[in-house]
Motif scaffolding. Structure first.
Motif, PDB file in Angstrom:
ATOM      1  N   ARG A  28     -79.468 -89.738 -31.377  1.00  0.00           N
ATOM      2  CA  ARG A  28     -78.790 -88.462 -31.175  1.00  0.00           C
ATOM      3  C   ARG A  28     -79.545 -87.336 -31.884  1.00  0.00           C
ATOM      4  NH1 ARG A  28     -73.132 -89.961 -33.577  1.00  0.00           N
ATOM      5  NH2 ARG A  28     -74.569 -90.940 -35.060  1.00  0.00           N
ATOM      6  N   LEU A  29     -79.240 -86.119 -31.475  1.00  0.00           N
ATOM      7  CA  LEU A  29     -79.900 -84.930 -32.009  1.00  0.00           C
ATOM      8  C   LEU A  29     -78.831 -83.931 -32.428  1.00  0.00           C
ATOM      9  CD1 LEU A  29     -82.443 -83.107 -32.413  1.00  0.00           C
ATOM     10  CD2 LEU A  29     -82.222 -82.472 -29.999  1.00  0.00           C
ATOM     11  N   PHE A  30     -78.913 -83.456 -33.672  1.00  0.00           N
ATOM     12  CA  PHE A  30     -77.904 -82.560 -34.227  1.00  0.00           C
ATOM     13  C   PHE A  30     -78.541 -81.240 -34.662  1.00  0.00           C
ATOM     14  CE2 PHE A  30     -76.951 -86.916 -36.059  1.00  0.00           C
ATOM     15  CZ  PHE A  30     -76.145 -87.313 -34.998  1.00  0.00           C
ATOM     16  N   SER A  31     -77.766 -80.172 -34.559  1.00  0.00           N
ATOM     17  CA  SER A  31     -78.193 -78.864 -35.056  1.00  0.00           C
ATOM     18  C   SER A  31     -77.246 -78.422 -36.159  1.00  0.00           C
ATOM     19  CB  SER A  31     -78.182 -77.831 -33.925  1.00  0.00           C
ATOM     20  OG  SER A  31     -78.444 -76.536 -34.440  1.00  0.00           O
ATOM     21  N   PHE A  32     -77.810 -78.057 -37.308  1.00  0.00           N
ATOM     22  CA  PHE A  32     -77.036 -77.557 -38.447  1.00  0.00           C
ATOM     23  C   PHE A  32     -77.469 -76.119 -38.708  1.00  0.00           C
ATOM     24  CE2 PHE A  32     -77.420 -82.163 -40.190  1.00  0.00           C
ATOM     25  CZ  PHE A  32     -76.487 -82.610 -39.263  1.00  0.00           C
ATOM     26  N   ILE A  33     -76.591 -75.160 -38.419  1.00  0.00           N
ATOM     27  CA  ILE A  33     -76.978 -73.754 -38.510  1.00  0.00           C
ATOM     28  C   ILE A  33     -75.997 -72.961 -39.368  1.00  0.00           C
ATOM     29  CG2 ILE A  33     -78.270 -73.610 -36.351  1.00  0.00           C
ATOM     30  CD1 ILE A  33     -75.747 -72.590 -34.984  1.00  0.00           C
ATOM     31  N   LEU A  34     -76.482 -71.810 -39.852  1.00  0.00           N
ATOM     32  CA  LEU A  34     -75.660 -70.858 -40.590  1.00  0.00           C
ATOM     33  C   LEU A  34     -75.237 -69.744 -39.643  1.00  0.00           C
ATOM     34  CD1 LEU A  34     -77.787 -70.432 -43.869  1.00  0.00           C
ATOM     35  CD2 LEU A  34     -76.070 -72.177 -43.345  1.00  0.00           C
ATOM     36  N   PHE A  35     -73.970 -69.344 -39.738  1.00  0.00           N
ATOM     37  CA  PHE A  35     -73.436 -68.311 -38.848  1.00  0.00           C
ATOM     38  C   PHE A  35     -72.732 -67.249 -39.672  1.00  0.00           C
ATOM     39  CE2 PHE A  35     -69.882 -66.612 -36.299  1.00  0.00           C
ATOM     40  CZ  PHE A  35     -70.574 -66.131 -35.200  1.00  0.00           C
ATOM     41  N   ASN A  36     -72.912 -65.994 -39.262  1.00  0.00           N
ATOM     42  CA  ASN A  36     -72.195 -64.896 -39.905  1.00  0.00           C
ATOM     43  C   ASN A  36     -71.168 -64.331 -38.924  1.00  0.00           C
ATOM     44  OD1 ASN A  36     -71.298 -62.704 -41.334  1.00  0.00           O
ATOM     45  ND2 ASN A  36     -73.268 -61.713 -41.544  1.00  0.00           N
ATOM     46  N   SER A  37     -71.634 -63.521 -37.970  1.00  0.00           N
ATOM     47  CA  SER A  37     -70.703 -62.940 -36.993  1.00  0.00           C
ATOM     48  C   SER A  37     -71.405 -62.613 -35.683  1.00  0.00           C
ATOM     49  CB  SER A  37     -70.071 -61.663 -37.566  1.00  0.00           C
ATOM     50  OG  SER A  37     -71.076 -60.703 -37.876  1.00  0.00           O
ATOM     51  N   GLU A  38     -72.579 -63.212 -35.446  1.00  0.00           N
ATOM     52  CA  GLU A  38     -73.434 -62.828 -34.320  1.00  0.00           C
ATOM     53  C   GLU A  38     -73.030 -63.588 -33.058  1.00  0.00           C
ATOM     54  OE1 GLU A  38     -74.222 -64.631 -36.935  1.00  0.00           O
ATOM     55  OE2 GLU A  38     -75.998 -63.910 -37.981  1.00  0.00           O
ATOM     56  N   TYR A  39     -71.960 -63.148 -32.415  1.00  0.00           N
ATOM     57  CA  TYR A  39     -71.416 -63.887 -31.274  1.00  0.00           C
ATOM     58  C   TYR A  39     -72.414 -64.019 -30.123  1.00  0.00           C
ATOM     59  CZ  TYR A  39     -66.710 -63.862 -33.293  1.00  0.00           C
ATOM     60  OH  TYR A  39     -65.616 -64.076 -34.091  1.00  0.00           O
ATOM     61  N   ASP A  40     -73.140 -62.942 -29.797  1.00  0.00           N
ATOM     62  CA  ASP A  40     -74.098 -63.017 -28.689  1.00  0.00           C
ATOM     63  C   ASP A  40     -75.162 -64.076 -28.949  1.00  0.00           C
ATOM     64  OD1 ASP A  40     -72.931 -61.196 -27.062  1.00  0.00           O
ATOM     65  OD2 ASP A  40     -74.527 -59.703 -27.149  1.00  0.00           O
ATOM     66  N   ILE A  49     -75.945 -54.310 -36.305  1.00  0.00           N
ATOM     67  CA  ILE A  49     -77.092 -54.559 -37.183  1.00  0.00           C
ATOM     68  C   ILE A  49     -76.720 -54.256 -38.628  1.00  0.00           C
ATOM     69  CG2 ILE A  49     -79.452 -53.872 -37.740  1.00  0.00           C
ATOM     70  CD1 ILE A  49     -79.886 -53.321 -34.762  1.00  0.00           C
ATOM     71  N   TYR A  50     -76.029 -53.147 -38.850  1.00  0.00           N
ATOM     72  CA  TYR A  50     -75.631 -52.813 -40.220  1.00  0.00           C
ATOM     73  C   TYR A  50     -74.660 -53.846 -40.781  1.00  0.00           C
ATOM     74  CZ  TYR A  50     -73.524 -50.692 -44.255  1.00  0.00           C
ATOM     75  OH  TYR A  50     -73.065 -50.494 -45.531  1.00  0.00           O
ATOM     76  N   ASN A  51     -73.733 -54.298 -39.961  1.00  0.00           N
ATOM     77  CA  ASN A  51     -72.776 -55.315 -40.419  1.00  0.00           C
ATOM     78  C   ASN A  51     -73.502 -56.565 -40.904  1.00  0.00           C
ATOM     79  OD1 ASN A  51     -69.924 -56.466 -40.523  1.00  0.00           O
ATOM     80  ND2 ASN A  51     -70.884 -57.898 -39.100  1.00  0.00           N
ATOM     81  N   LYS A  52     -74.560 -56.955 -40.186  1.00  0.00           N
ATOM     82  CA  LYS A  52     -75.329 -58.132 -40.596  1.00  0.00           C
ATOM     83  C   LYS A  52     -76.169 -57.827 -41.837  1.00  0.00           C
ATOM     84  CE  LYS A  52     -76.970 -62.292 -40.302  1.00  0.00           C
ATOM     85  NZ  LYS A  52     -77.799 -62.803 -39.215  1.00  0.00           N
ATOM     86  N   VAL A  53     -76.814 -56.672 -41.851  1.00  0.00           N
ATOM     87  CA  VAL A  53     -77.660 -56.296 -42.986  1.00  0.00           C
ATOM     88  C   VAL A  53     -76.863 -56.299 -44.285  1.00  0.00           C
ATOM     89  CG1 VAL A  53     -78.816 -54.310 -44.041  1.00  0.00           C
ATOM     90  CG2 VAL A  53     -79.420 -55.015 -41.732  1.00  0.00           C
ATOM     91  N   SER A  54     -75.633 -55.818 -44.232  1.00  0.00           N
ATOM     92  CA  SER A  54     -74.827 -55.700 -45.445  1.00  0.00           C
ATOM     93  C   SER A  54     -74.452 -57.052 -46.030  1.00  0.00           C
ATOM     94  CB  SER A  54     -73.556 -54.896 -45.153  1.00  0.00           C
ATOM     95  OG  SER A  54     -72.732 -55.572 -44.215  1.00  0.00           O
ATOM     96  N   SER A  55     -74.666 -58.126 -45.265  1.00  0.00           N
ATOM     97  CA  SER A  55     -74.363 -59.463 -45.776  1.00  0.00           C
ATOM     98  C   SER A  55     -75.621 -60.272 -46.051  1.00  0.00           C
ATOM     99  CB  SER A  55     -73.489 -60.223 -44.770  1.00  0.00           C
ATOM    100  OG  SER A  55     -74.209 -60.502 -43.583  1.00  0.00           O
TER     101      SER A  55
END
Length: 692
Positions: free
Chosen positions: A224-236, A530-536
């Motif tokens: 099997r193949l798994f993806s482990f990722i970090l997410f903030n709020s980037e829905y697209d 972009i600013y919302n992401k930058v601020s985090s």
């Protein structure tokens, strides 16, 4: 079972009066099985803000997120990490708001669905195919090495012959990549001695895998193949990621925290979208949310954010492996959401053998604890020593992971750091090693030989002990700081293995898959996003200006000047992506051994080969070129700035139901990026008419 277009979620307020919110679901009155429930409790509670060195408390209202059991068809609990619940702030600091009420919420593409790949991608003919690695002797990693892949069945046969002859240990840990790419057999032990399981259907087979003992090795042909990722709020970006990989990956473990790395409380954007909306229903059977608290509050010299990010990476690897019930030989990939491996590359690595020695070295599976001479250093610590980071000094692999050479794009595919070659080497993949997980000493090593003395152990089978954690070897005992004061496995080092420059990678002779990924840095729809992401971001301290409007103004100027979003104002290169010639056929690939051998032998001078390399250098993810209206700003950065994105034009109440092919010609022309040829547009619109 309910027969309704609506699904209800419960909000419990301070006064204990219940409010019901109906989430519209585009289901055409199909029956819906409610797998999970979102319970939201609004309360006043002290929330500790780990912002810089401020230990003050602020009274704010929180919501309580909890999911009910949701198992997939193999019996894997997908909601294991939200069964106990977790607190977070509400959207826009309002505990009554739902996801779709968030001020920065943007809708999914109306045509969002998994990309469907041809059999040549999903099930490549491994004995006639190749994969490419960086050749550091060529400038900027120009033309690569091409190694011949093999079917795993063939590799298993070759290992048995090698083992029978008692062949010499190749000691891969002492070799550079140029010594490991010849057309010959590089011994690798999958640790599997069972039969071919291809006659067992998937449901039965993977149910058995999930319920198997950790010291049992499953059939590597069905790894099997798994993806482990970090997410903030980037829905697209998450929409894109899941669409691009759904048919290739088995599970996605998605980490998010209830506080940004810079110390500001935040909603659990993904977990709530998964539970409250139908946005991810097409992917839900492979999605595992991993919401966590951040407990790190220290400055490592670069601010408070990087220590939190490092520990987050550590946790997503450790908890990810546990969440998917990883077994020996499974493959896991770790990276950021905007680091996307090319599907045709990762699919070859999943299905084919002949490359594993580049990361895992000589390999070898776990021994059965049913034999009472098999030890674990988690029970007998005298077996091993610990290094300065608290890691167990055991020789399990050649390299901790392998990175993918990535083209570094900024804001959109129009802007690239270096148009000659990829400049970073993420995401990273590694084989899951049950020996490490169980604390077993390997018989074969990758560096200097060792002698293992065996004796009858003084304890019972560890896997029969309910307090023994079979994933302990991939965990760390102290995750409250970035000083490595505990012991165990540092998951962030999976990434750090290739966090190097080209010259550093060259000096080490470190394997990296060539021209294999895209880095979609700051691919966000509007300046507000972009600013919302930058601020985090962990890099926020790189800004030497203060205030939201000042930072937004600086970002806009950087976009116009084609400069990186942080730090130095070096101008990046212009880039024009190449779309497929035919919308229906998509990109056409040729990774046959002979094709690559012949062309590399002739220094890549053949005009058809040159054109093929040019396509590989400029291709973009499938889900983007298949839906260029939805992701117009990724192809043309004027969208979201001077030009409007589709959801800025289409009324909100029509977002879920709009059909682009039915729009008037004038509006459609405004929404379609100019890069598309007339033939491509026409084929695309015809295909849209046939989509659900």
């Amino acid at each position: 079972m309910v027969n309704s277009e609506d699904q209800e979620y419960l909000l419990i307020e301070d006064n204990s009066k219940n409010k019901r919110f109906k989430i519209k679901r585009h289901t055409k009155k199909l029956k819906i099985l409610i797998f999970s429930l979102l319970t939201v409790i609004a309360i006043s509670i002290p929330f500790f803000l780990h912002k810089n060195d401020d230990n003050s408390q602020e009274e704010i209202k929180l919501v309580y997120i909890k999911g009910y059991s949701r198992k997939d068809k193999y019996g894997l609990e997908l909601n294991s990490n939200i069964l106990d619940g977790i607190y977070c702030v509400g959207f826009d600091n309002d505990p009554d708001k739902l996801v779709e009420d968030w001020k920065l919420y943007n809708p999914p593409c109306p045509y969002l669905h998994p990309v469907h790949y041809p059999d040549s991608i999903l099930n490549p003919k491994c004995d006639d195919i190749s994969v490419q690695l960086i050749n550091y002797e060529n400038e900027d990693g120009g033309l690569p090495y091409s190694i011949h892949l093999k079917s795993i069945s063939e590799q298993l046969k070759k290992w048995k012959k090698f083992e029978k002859k008692n062949g010499d240990n190749p000691f891969y840990g002492q070799k550079k990549v140029n010594e490991l790419v010849d057309d010959k057999y590089y011994p690798f032990d999958y640790g599997y001695n069972g039969k071919d399981t291809s006659d067992i259907d998937d449901d039965e087979y993977y149910k058995n895998v999930v319920n198997s003992r950790m010291d049992e090795v499953p059939d590597p042909r069905r790894r099997r193949l798994f993806s482990f990722i970090l997410f903030n709020s980037e829905y697209d970006l998450l929409d894109l990621y899941l669409s691009e990989y759904y048919e290739i990956f088995d599970y996605f473990v998605i980490y998010e925290s209830n506080m940004t790395f810079t110390g500001t409380p935040k909603p659990l954007y993904f977990t709530r979208a998964l539970l409250e909306t139908d946005r991810y229903d097409k992917f839900k059977d492979k999605l595992i949310p991993l919401p966590m608290k951040i407990e790190v509050n220290e400055d490592n010299g670069r601010g408070y954010a990087f220590p939190r990010e490092h520990v987050a990476r550590r946790l997503v690897v450790a908890e990810g492996l546990r969440s998917v019930q990883a077994r020996h030989g499974d493959i896991f990939m770790h990276g950021d959401l905007d680091e996307m491996v090319k599907p045709h590359v990762i699919a070859r690595l999943k299905k084919c053998g002949g490359w594993e020695h580049l990361q895992a070295g000589i390999g070898g599976g776990p021994k059965s604890f049913k034999n009472d001479d098999v030890e674990t250093y988690f029970k007998n610590e005298n077996l091993v020593s610990i290094n300065e980071h608290g890691q167990y000094s055991v020789d399990y692999q050649k390299d901790l992971s392998i990175g993918f050479q990535s083209w570094f794009y900024e804001y959109s595919f129009n802007i690239i750091q270096n148009k000659k070659a990829g400049t970073i080497y993420h995401p990273n993949i590694a084989l899951f090693d049950a020996k490490r997980s169980l604390g077993q000493i390997p018989d074969r090593v990758n560096r200097k030989p060792v002698t293992n003395k065996t004796k009858r152990r003084e304890y019972e089978d560890p896997l029969l002990d309910p307090n023994f954690n079979p994933y302990q070897g991939y965990m760390y005992t102290n995750n409250t700081n970035d000083h490595h004061t505990g012991k165990g496995f540092l998951g962030e080092f999976v990434r750090f293995e290739s966090s190097r420059t080209f010259d550093q990678m060259k000096q080490r002779g470190q394997p990296a898959f060539w021209n294999a990924a895209w880095h979609l840095s700051s691919f966000l729809p509007t300046i507000e996003h972009i600013y919302n992401k930058v601020s985090s971001y962990s890099h926020l301290n790189d800004y030497h200006i203060q205030g939201e409007e000042a930072i937004k103004k600086d970002i806009i100027q950087r976009i116009k000047n084609h400069q990186y979003i942080f730090g130095a104002t070096t101008k990046y290169d212009d880039n024009i992506p190449i779309l497929p010639k035919n919308y229906t056929k998509g990109y056409e690939y040729n990774f046959s051994k002979k094709y690559w051998d012949d062309n590399l032998k002739n220094n890549g001078d053949n005009i058809d080969f040159i054109n093929f390399i040019d396509v590989l250098n400029h291709e973009i993810p499938n889900h983007i070129w298949q839906n260029p209206i939805c992701y117009s700003y990724m192809i043309d950065r004027d969208y979201g700035m001077e030009k409007k994105i589709w959801w800025q034009v289409i009324p909100r109440e029509q977002w879920k139901y709009v059909r682009f092919e039915e729009l008037n010609k004038t509006l459609l022309n405004e929404l379609i990026p100019p890069l598309l040829s007339e033939d491509f547009r026409r084929e695309m619109i015809e295909e849209m008419k046939n989509k659900d």
